[in-house]
Design a protein around this motif. Structure first.
Motif, PDB file in Angstrom:
ATOM      1  N   MET A   1       0.837  -1.203   0.000  1.00 19.13           N
ATOM      2  CA  MET A   1       0.000   0.000   0.000  1.00 19.13           C
ATOM      3  C   MET A   1       0.885   1.271   0.000  1.00 19.13           C
ATOM      4  N   VAL A   2       0.487   2.262  -0.770  1.00 14.30           N
ATOM      5  CA  VAL A   2       1.289   3.497  -0.808  1.00 14.30           C
ATOM      6  C   VAL A   2       0.998   4.327   0.439  1.00 14.30           C
ATOM      7  N   GLU A   3       2.076   4.729   1.109  1.00 13.95           N
ATOM      8  CA  GLU A   3       1.951   5.578   2.305  1.00 13.95           C
ATOM      9  C   GLU A   3       1.318   6.909   1.895  1.00 13.95           C
ATOM     10  N   GLU A   4       0.280   7.328   2.592  1.00 11.26           N
ATOM     11  CA  GLU A   4      -0.380   8.602   2.288  1.00 11.26           C
ATOM     12  C   GLU A   4       0.494   9.755   2.789  1.00 11.26           C
ATOM     13  N   SER A   5       1.345  10.287   1.965  1.00  6.89           N
ATOM     14  CA  SER A   5       2.211  11.337   2.485  1.00  6.89           C
ATOM     15  C   SER A   5       2.631  12.291   1.383  1.00  6.89           C
ATOM     16  N   ASN A   6       2.758  13.501   1.751  1.00  5.70           N
ATOM     17  CA  ASN A   6       3.193  14.533   0.829  1.00  5.70           C
ATOM     18  C   ASN A   6       3.702  15.691   1.680  1.00  5.70           C
ATOM     19  N   PHE A   7       5.008  15.882   1.677  1.00  4.78           N
ATOM     20  CA  PHE A   7       5.597  16.886   2.572  1.00  4.78           C
ATOM     21  C   PHE A   7       6.459  17.860   1.770  1.00  4.78           C
ATOM     22  N   LEU A   8       6.452  19.104   2.210  1.00  2.48           N
ATOM     23  CA  LEU A   8       7.279  20.104   1.539  1.00  2.48           C
ATOM     24  C   LEU A   8       7.956  20.977   2.604  1.00  2.48           C
ATOM     25  N   VAL A   9       9.283  20.896   2.638  1.00  2.00           N
ATOM     26  CA  VAL A   9      10.047  21.668   3.626  1.00  2.00           C
ATOM     27  C   VAL A   9      11.093  22.492   2.883  1.00  2.00           C
ATOM     28  N   GLY A 105      14.772  18.174   7.583  1.00  2.00           N
ATOM     29  CA  GLY A 105      13.456  18.681   7.995  1.00  2.00           C
ATOM     30  C   GLY A 105      12.323  17.901   7.338  1.00  2.00           C
ATOM     31  N   ALA A 106      12.445  17.649   6.029  1.00  2.00           N
ATOM     32  CA  ALA A 106      11.382  16.942   5.302  1.00  2.00           C
ATOM     33  C   ALA A 106      11.226  15.520   5.845  1.00  2.00           C
ATOM     34  N   LEU A 107      12.356  14.879   6.157  1.00  4.79           N
ATOM     35  CA  LEU A 107      12.269  13.515   6.691  1.00  4.79           C
ATOM     36  C   LEU A 107      11.738  13.512   8.129  1.00  4.79           C
ATOM     37  N   PHE A 108      12.030  14.583   8.870  1.00  4.49           N
ATOM     38  CA  PHE A 108      11.430  14.706  10.206  1.00  4.49           C
ATOM     39  C   PHE A 108       9.899  14.717  10.063  1.00  4.49           C
ATOM     40  N   ARG A 109       9.400  15.446   9.094  1.00  2.00           N
ATOM     41  CA  ARG A 109       7.950  15.503   8.879  1.00  2.00           C
ATOM     42  C   ARG A 109       7.425  14.131   8.443  1.00  2.00           C
ATOM     43  N   TYR A 110       8.134  13.520   7.519  1.00  2.00           N
ATOM     44  CA  TYR A 110       7.702  12.214   7.004  1.00  2.00           C
ATOM     45  C   TYR A 110       7.608  11.188   8.142  1.00  2.00           C
ATOM     46  N   LYS A 112       7.274  11.827  11.217  1.00  2.00           N
ATOM     47  CA  LYS A 112       6.484  12.422  12.313  1.00  2.00           C
ATOM     48  C   LYS A 112       7.319  12.613  13.589  1.00  2.00           C
ATOM     49  N   GLU A 113       8.545  13.063  13.386  1.00  2.00           N
ATOM     50  CA  GLU A 113       9.426  13.379  14.523  1.00  2.00           C
ATOM     51  C   GLU A 113       9.076  14.767  15.051  1.00  2.00           C
ATOM     52  N   PRO A 114       9.268  15.013  16.360  1.00  2.00           N
ATOM     53  CA  PRO A 114       9.030  16.371  16.873  1.00  2.00           C
ATOM     54  C   PRO A 114       9.950  17.373  16.158  1.00  2.00           C
ATOM     55  N   TRP A 115       9.422  18.560  15.908  1.00  2.00           N
ATOM     56  CA  TRP A 115      10.162  19.582  15.133  1.00  2.00           C
ATOM     57  C   TRP A 115      11.238  20.210  16.020  1.00  2.00           C
ATOM     58  N   ASP A 116      12.335  19.477  16.227  1.00  2.00           N
ATOM     59  CA  ASP A 116      13.407  19.934  17.109  1.00  2.00           C
ATOM     60  C   ASP A 116      14.536  20.498  16.240  1.00  2.00           C
ATOM     61  N   LYS A 117      14.598  21.837  16.179  1.00  2.00           N
ATOM     62  CA  LYS A 117      15.568  22.464  15.266  1.00  2.00           C
ATOM     63  C   LYS A 117      17.013  22.183  15.665  1.00  2.00           C
ATOM     64  N   ASN A 118      17.254  22.040  16.967  1.00  2.00           N
ATOM     65  CA  ASN A 118      18.632  21.735  17.391  1.00  2.00           C
ATOM     66  C   ASN A 118      19.060  20.378  16.863  1.00  2.00           C
ATOM     67  N   LEU A 119      18.129  19.425  16.893  1.00  2.00           N
ATOM     68  CA  LEU A 119      18.447  18.088  16.395  1.00  2.00           C
ATOM     69  C   LEU A 119      18.574  18.103  14.866  1.00  2.00           C
ATOM     70  N   ILE A 120      17.691  18.821  14.210  1.00  2.00           N
ATOM     71  CA  ILE A 120      17.767  18.939  12.736  1.00  2.00           C
ATOM     72  C   ILE A 120      19.151  19.506  12.377  1.00  2.00           C
ATOM     73  N   ASN A 121      19.561  20.534  13.135  1.00  2.00           N
ATOM     74  CA  ASN A 121      20.849  21.182  12.861  1.00  2.00           C
ATOM     75  C   ASN A 121      22.021  20.228  13.076  1.00  2.00           C
ATOM     76  N   ARG A 310      11.571  25.614   7.288  1.00  2.00           N
ATOM     77  CA  ARG A 310      10.136  25.665   7.614  1.00  2.00           C
ATOM     78  C   ARG A 310       9.340  24.652   6.802  1.00  2.00           C
ATOM     79  N   ASP A 311       8.266  24.249   7.427  1.00  2.00           N
ATOM     80  CA  ASP A 311       7.320  23.357   6.788  1.00  2.00           C
ATOM     81  C   ASP A 311       6.409  24.231   5.928  1.00  2.00           C
ATOM     82  N   GLU A 312       6.446  24.025   4.634  1.00  2.00           N
ATOM     83  CA  GLU A 312       5.660  24.896   3.741  1.00  2.00           C
ATOM     84  C   GLU A 312       4.182  24.552   3.772  1.00  2.00           C
ATOM     85  N   LYS A 313       3.848  23.459   4.442  1.00  2.00           N
ATOM     86  CA  LYS A 313       2.437  23.061   4.454  1.00  2.00           C
ATOM     87  C   LYS A 313       1.731  23.407   5.748  1.00  2.00           C
TER      88      LYS A 313
END
Ligand code: MEV
Length: 314
Positions: A1-9, A105-110, A112-121, A310-313
Motif C-alpha cells: 500500500m502506498v503511504e499517504e504522504s506529501n511533505f514540503l520543507v 526537515g522533510a524527513l522529520f515531517r515524514y 512524524k518526529e518532533p520539530w526539534d531544530k537543534n536536532l535537525i541542525n 520551515r514546513d511549507e504546508k
C-alpha cells in the motif's frame, strides 16, 4: 500500500557578513539568511527511492541515508524526493547546507518526529561534514535557524546567538563574481595548509578577522553603520591575505572601492575562477547597481534575515 504522504520543507541560503574561514578556527561569524530557498518535497510511492535534484544528486542521496540512520527509521513502501532550488550553486550562498537542512526537515515531517531544530541542525552538520571535510557548522546553523546569527564553533558544539534586528538595515547588493571552481572543502583545506606552513602569519590574519567580526556585529547590534565600510574593506583585505579571493573578484572589489563603496567576498571564495558572490555596500545602493549593469555583472537583490527551515504546508 502506498503511504499517504506529501511533505514540503524549505531552507534558506545565506551570506556571511563577516567571519568566513576564521570561523573554522573558533573565531566568531556573523551571518544572515537570504530570501532564496531550497525546497525538498517528499511523496510516498509504491516502492524504491527516487531522488530528483539539480543539486549534486550524491549529496541528496547521502543526506537522505544519513538522516534515516540518525533517526533509526525504515521507509514503508517507497519515496519520491524532489529537490528544487533558488540558491545559486558554488557562490558561497550555502546551497549545500540548505539542502542538508531541508532534507533532514522533510524527513522529520515524514517520520512524524518532533520539530526539534537543534536536532535537525546537528544531523545536518554531520551531512555537511561529508561535503566539506572540516566545516564550522555556521552554514547549516543559519539555514536551520534563519534570521541573523552570531555563531561560534566550540569543539563539536556551537554557540549560537540570534541578533534582533528591528530597524531598517542599510541596503546591500550581491554581485556575482562567478562560480568557484574549488569546493568549500578545498578552500578550507587551502587555508589549513597555509596555517600549517605559515602559522604565525596565518594566526595573525585569523585573529584580525575575529576582531573585525566583533566590530561588525557591534554595528548591527547598535544600529550604527558609520564604521561598516571601513570594516568591510579591512575584512576583504584580510581574506585576500589569507589567499581565498580570485583575481576577477579582486578587480571588481577595487572598482567598487574607487566608487566610494566597500565590498567583500562572502563565503569560502575561490581562486582559480570566480569567488562566488560579493557583498557590496554603498551609501547609495544605486551606484553599485549602475556599476553592475555597466560591467554586465549579474546581481542579486536580496532580503536579509528571513526565516530558517520551515514546513511549507503548515
Ligand atoms: C563557507 O560558507 C564558510 C567557511 O568558513 C567554511 C565553514 O565555516 O565551514 C569558509
Amino acid at each position: 500500500m502506498v503511504e499517504e504522504s506529501n511533505f514540503l520543507v524549505s531552507a534558506p541560503g545565506k551570506i556571511i557578513i563577516s567571519g568566513e574561514h576564521s570561523v573554522v578556527y573558533g573565531k566568531p561569524a556573523l551571518l544572515a539568511a537570504v530570501d532564496r530557498r531550497l525546497f525538498v518535497k517528499i511523496r510516498g510511492i509504491e516502492k524504491g527511492i527516487k531522488i530528483i535534484a539539480d543539486e549534486p544528486e550524491d549529496l541528496a542521496q547521502y543526506a537522505f541515508q544519513k538522516t534515516k540512520e540518525a533517526l533509526n527509521k525504515k521507509i514503508k513502501g517507497g519515496l519520491k524526493i524532489k529537490i528544487s532550488s533558488q540558491i545559486p550553486v558554488a557562490r558561497g550562498m550555502g546551497s549545500s547546507a540548505a539542502l542538508a537542512v531541508a532534507m533532514v526537515g522533510a524527513l522529520f515531517r515524514y517520520f512524524k518526529e518532533p520539530w526539534d531544530k537543534n536536532l535537525i541542525n546537528r544531523i545536518a552538520y554531520q551531512i555537511e561534514k561529508k561535503q566539506h571535510g572540516n566545516p564550522s557548522g555556521c552554514d547549516n546553523s543559519i539555514a536551520c535557524f534563519g534570521g541573523f546569527l552570531w555563531f561560534q564553533k566550540r569543539g563539536e558544539s556551537f554557540k549560537i546567538r540570534p541578533l534582533k534586528i528591528d530597524f531598517r538595515l542599510p541596503e546591500f547588493v550581491l554581485l556575482d563574481s562567478g562560480r568557484a571552481k574549488e569546493t568549500t572543502g578545498e578552500m578550507v583545506a587551502l587555508v589549513n595548509e597555509k596555517f600549517k606552513v605559515q602559522k604565525a602569519e596565518t594566526g595573525r590574519i585569523l585573529d584580525s578577522l575575529g576582531r573585525v567580526t566583533e566590530k561588525t556585529a557591534s554595528c548591527f547590534k547598535k544600529a550604527n553603520f558609520a564604521l561598516l565600510p571601513v570594516l568591510i574593506r579591512e575584512n576583504e583585505r584580510l581574506l585576500e591575505e589569507l589567499g581565498v579571493v580570485g583575481k576577477k573578484a579582486g578587480k571588481i572589489i577595487r572598482k567598487i572601492e574607487k566608487l566610494g563603496g566597500a565590498a567583500k567576498i562572502c563565503g569560502a571564495g575561490g581562486i582559480k575562477q570566480g569567488s562566488g558572490v560579493i557583498l557590496c555596500y554603498h551609501q547609495e545602493a544605486k551606484v553599485i547597481l549602475d556599476f553592475a549593469k555597466k560591467q554586465k555583472l549579474t546581481y542579486f537583490p536580496v532580503k536579509l534575515g528571513v526565516q530558517g527551515v520551515r514546513d511549507e504546508k503548515n
